[in-house]
Design an enzyme around this catalytic site. Structure first.
Site, short mmCIF file in Angstrom:
data_model
loop_
_atom_site.label_atom_id
_atom_site.label_comp_id
_atom_site.label_asym_id
_atom_site.label_seq_id
_atom_site.Cartn_x
_atom_site.Cartn_y
_atom_site.Cartn_z
N HIS A 134 0.83 -1.21 0.00
CA HIS A 134 0.00 0.00 0.00
C HIS A 134 0.86 1.25 0.00
CE1 HIS A 134 -3.46 2.57 1.15
NE2 HIS A 134 -2.57 3.19 1.91
N GLU A 135 1.87 1.29 0.85
CA GLU A 135 2.71 2.49 0.95
C GLU A 135 3.55 2.69 -0.31
OE1 GLU A 135 2.06 4.57 3.13
OE2 GLU A 135 0.85 3.27 4.40
N HIS A 138 1.52 4.28 -3.07
CA HIS A 138 1.39 5.74 -3.00
C HIS A 138 2.53 6.42 -3.76
CE1 HIS A 138 -2.08 6.40 -0.51
NE2 HIS A 138 -1.58 5.75 0.54
N GLU A 195 -6.34 6.47 -1.47
CA GLU A 195 -6.20 5.31 -0.59
C GLU A 195 -6.73 4.05 -1.26
OE1 GLU A 195 -4.48 5.33 2.17
OE2 GLU A 195 -4.14 7.49 1.96
#
Length: 269
Positions: A134-135, A138, A195
Site C-alpha cells: 500500500h505504501e 502511493h 487510498e
C-alpha cells in the site's frame, strides 16, 4: 486580475496531466519528480535524525526484506507493461521507527517508515507486505504530488473568489462555504480515492512479490478491531472506512493472484 487567475489556471491544467501506468488514468500533477524527490529526501533524512530508528533487529531486517521484494515486483510489472525506467529516480529506503503509533508511510521517491506500533497488527511477513504494498503504491502513483497539486488548485479557487467578490459580507460567506464545500466535496474524496488506488495497486504488487493478497482483508479486519470502532463517518475522513476496504480487498484478491500468475507466481506465502 480575475482574468489573469483564470488564464493561469487553464494553462496550469493544460500542462499538469500525467498518466498513471497502474490505472491508465490521467492525473493532476503540477510537480515533477525533479522537484518533489529532493524535497522529500531531505525531509525524510531530517525525520530520521529526530526519531529513534531501529537497526539490526529481526523486525527491522524484515521491513527491508519485504520492501525490496515489493519494489522489485513493481519494477517487474512496469517493465513488462511498457514502462522501463519509470523508477530510475526512485531511491528506495525502508526504516523501522520506535513509536507506538499504528501507522506506516511513504514519501515521494520511495522513502518509507514503519512504526513499531503497527507490527503487532501486521503479525508476520505477509501482513507487513500488505502495508508495504500500500505504501509503495502511493509513491508509484505520485499521490504526494497530486495532493500538493489539488491543494494548490484549492488555494487558487479561494483567491479567485476573494478577488471576484467585492462585498465584504458576501466574501465572508463565500469563504465559509468554499472552505467546507471544497474540503468535504473535493479534497476528502480525492484523498479517499488515493487510498483506494493504493490498496488495489498494493494488492497487485504484493501478489507479484509472492505474498498472498487474500491476507490483505484479514489485516484490515485486525485494524478494525484495533480501532475499537472509533472512526469518523467515511464522508468526513481522508480514508475509506474499514468495512469498505475489507470488502474491496476481498473482491480484488483473485484478480491480483491472476496478475501474479503472468509473472510465474503460482504459490503465495
Amino acid at each position: 486580475m480575475k482574468k489573469i487567475i483564470i488564464t493561469i489556471l487553464v494553462l496550469v491544467l493544460a500542462v499538469a496531466c500525467k498518466t498513471n501506468p497502474f490505472t491508465g488514468k490521467s492525473t493532476l500533477n503540477f510537480y515533477p519528480n525533479s522537484q518533489m524527490f529532493p524535497m522529500a529526501f531531505s525531509q525524510y533524512d531530517q525525520f530520521l535524525e529526530e526519531n529513534k530508528v531501529v537497526k539490526g533487529t529481526s523486525e527491522a531486517q524484515m521491513i527491508t526484506k519485504v520492501g525490496q521484494r515489493i519494489a522489485t515486483a513493481a519494477e517487474r510489472w512496469l517493465d513488462a507493461n511498457g514502462h522501463p525506467g519509470y523508477l530510475k529516480d526512485y531511491q528506495w529506503e525502508y526504516n523501522l521507527v520506535d513509536d507506538e503509533t499504528v501507522n506506516a508511510w511513504c514519501m515521494p521517491g520511495g522513502k518509507i517508515v514503519f512504526y513499531t506500533g503497527i507490527l503487532p497488527i501486521a503479525q508476520d511477513e505477509t501482513g507487513i507486505a500488505v502495508v508495504m504494498g500500500h505504501e509503495v503504491a502511493h509513491a508509484l502513483a505520485d499521490h504526494g504530488a497530486q495532493r500538493m497539486s489539488a491543494s494548490t488548485l484549492q488555494q487558487i479557487g479561494a483567491v479567485a473568489g476573494n478577488v471576484a467578490i467585492k462585498d465584504d459580507q458576501t466574501r465572508g460567506l463565500f469563504n465559509q462555504a468554499y472552505g467546507v464545500g471544497s474540503q468535504i466535496g473535493v479534497m476528502l474524496p480525492f484523498s479517499r480515492n488515493h487510498e483506494t488506488e493504493a490498496d488495489r495497486i498494493g494488492l497487485q504488487i504484493m501478489a507479484i512479490a509472492g505474498y498472498d493478497p487474500s491476507e490483505a482483508a484479514e489485516l484490515w479486519k485486525r485494524m478494525k478491531a484495533n480501532s475499537g470502532g472509533q472512526a469518523p463517518p467515511e464522508f468526513l475522513s481522508t480514508h475509506p472506512s474499514n468495512d469498505t476496504r475489507i470488502n474491496n480487498l476481498t473482491a480484488w484478491a483473485p484478480a491480483a493472484k491472476q496478475e501474479a500468475r503472468k509473472f510465474g507466481v503460482t504459490s503465495f506465502k
